[in-house]
Design a protein around this motif. Structure first.
Motif, short mmCIF file in Angstrom:
data_model
loop_
_atom_site.label_atom_id
_atom_site.label_comp_id
_atom_site.label_asym_id
_atom_site.label_seq_id
_atom_site.Cartn_x
_atom_site.Cartn_y
_atom_site.Cartn_z
N PRO A 29 0.80 -1.23 0.00
CA PRO A 29 0.00 0.00 0.00
C PRO A 29 0.84 1.28 0.00
CG PRO A 29 -0.39 -1.28 2.00
CD PRO A 29 0.59 -2.04 1.17
N SER A 30 2.11 1.18 0.36
CA SER A 30 2.95 2.38 0.36
C SER A 30 3.63 2.62 -1.00
CB SER A 30 4.02 2.27 1.46
OG SER A 30 4.93 1.24 1.15
N PHE A 31 3.40 1.72 -1.96
CA PHE A 31 3.99 1.87 -3.29
C PHE A 31 3.46 3.13 -3.96
CE2 PHE A 31 3.77 1.28 -7.91
CZ PHE A 31 5.11 1.04 -8.20
N LYS A 32 4.36 3.88 -4.59
CA LYS A 32 3.98 5.09 -5.32
C LYS A 32 4.56 5.01 -6.72
CE LYS A 32 3.24 9.76 -4.10
NZ LYS A 32 3.54 10.85 -3.20
N LEU A 33 3.70 5.04 -7.71
CA LEU A 33 4.13 5.00 -9.10
C LEU A 33 4.97 6.24 -9.39
CD1 LEU A 33 3.93 3.56 -11.86
CD2 LEU A 33 1.90 4.95 -12.30
N ASP A 34 6.17 6.03 -9.91
CA ASP A 34 7.08 7.16 -10.14
C ASP A 34 7.35 7.36 -11.62
OD1 ASP A 34 8.99 5.25 -10.93
OD2 ASP A 34 9.93 5.21 -8.96
N ILE A 35 8.10 8.41 -11.92
CA ILE A 35 8.40 8.80 -13.31
C ILE A 35 9.14 7.71 -14.07
CG2 ILE A 35 9.75 10.43 -14.71
CD1 ILE A 35 7.21 11.60 -13.62
N ASP A 36 10.13 7.06 -13.45
CA ASP A 36 10.89 6.03 -14.14
C ASP A 36 9.99 4.90 -14.62
OD1 ASP A 36 13.26 7.43 -13.80
OD2 ASP A 36 13.78 6.38 -11.95
#
Length: 140
Positions: A29-36
């Motif tokens: 749940p702490s995953f955050k989709l990032d630019i890479d």
């Protein structure tokens, strides 16, 4: 003939339906989709679509987490994706994901037609309907 590109938490593929399938899987749940990640996903999508606009069927049933504002803007405003994206069907199994989609669509991409579904068949049907409208025929 099916083409597929996979990543640690995502798989993208097309088949003879002319739909781009995106399946995400993440249980953190702490995953955050990032630019890479987004840049890698955009490259995969443009490769699979090969210049042909398609509806996107986005399966978020086995995922949780969120996205950075920069990543959300990039997905919504990327010129390559704008040219390729006819519509979006979101396949979900949780209210929280539905709220996240509503937030994203309202703020970043109010233009692309979309619907949220709990079952695969109606999601596919929406994709096929929007593709047929876009191309002007039910034979494509």
């Amino acid at each position: 003939m099916s083409k597929m590109i996979g990543f640690k938490n995502a798989i993208f593929w097309t088949d003879d339906t002319g739909i781009l399938y995106c399946e995400f899987s993440n249980n953190d749940p702490s995953f955050k989709l990032d630019i890479d990640n987004v840049m890698s996903y955009i490259k995969a999508i443009t490769t699979l679509c090969d210049g042909k606009a398609m509806p996107f069927l986005i399966d978020l049933k086995d995922t949780c987490g969120t996205f950075s504002m920069t990543a959300a803007k990039l997905v919504a405003k990327n010129p390559d994706l704008i040219k390729l994206r006819i519509s979006e069907s979101y396949l979900i199994d949780r209210l929280g994901v539905k709220l996240l989609i509503a937030f994203y669509k309202r703020l970043y991409d109010p233009i692309t037609p979309f619907k949220v579904f709990n079952d695969l068949e109606p999601a596919k049907n929406f994709c096929l309907e929007t593709k047929n409208i876009y191309y002007g025929s039910s034979k494509i």
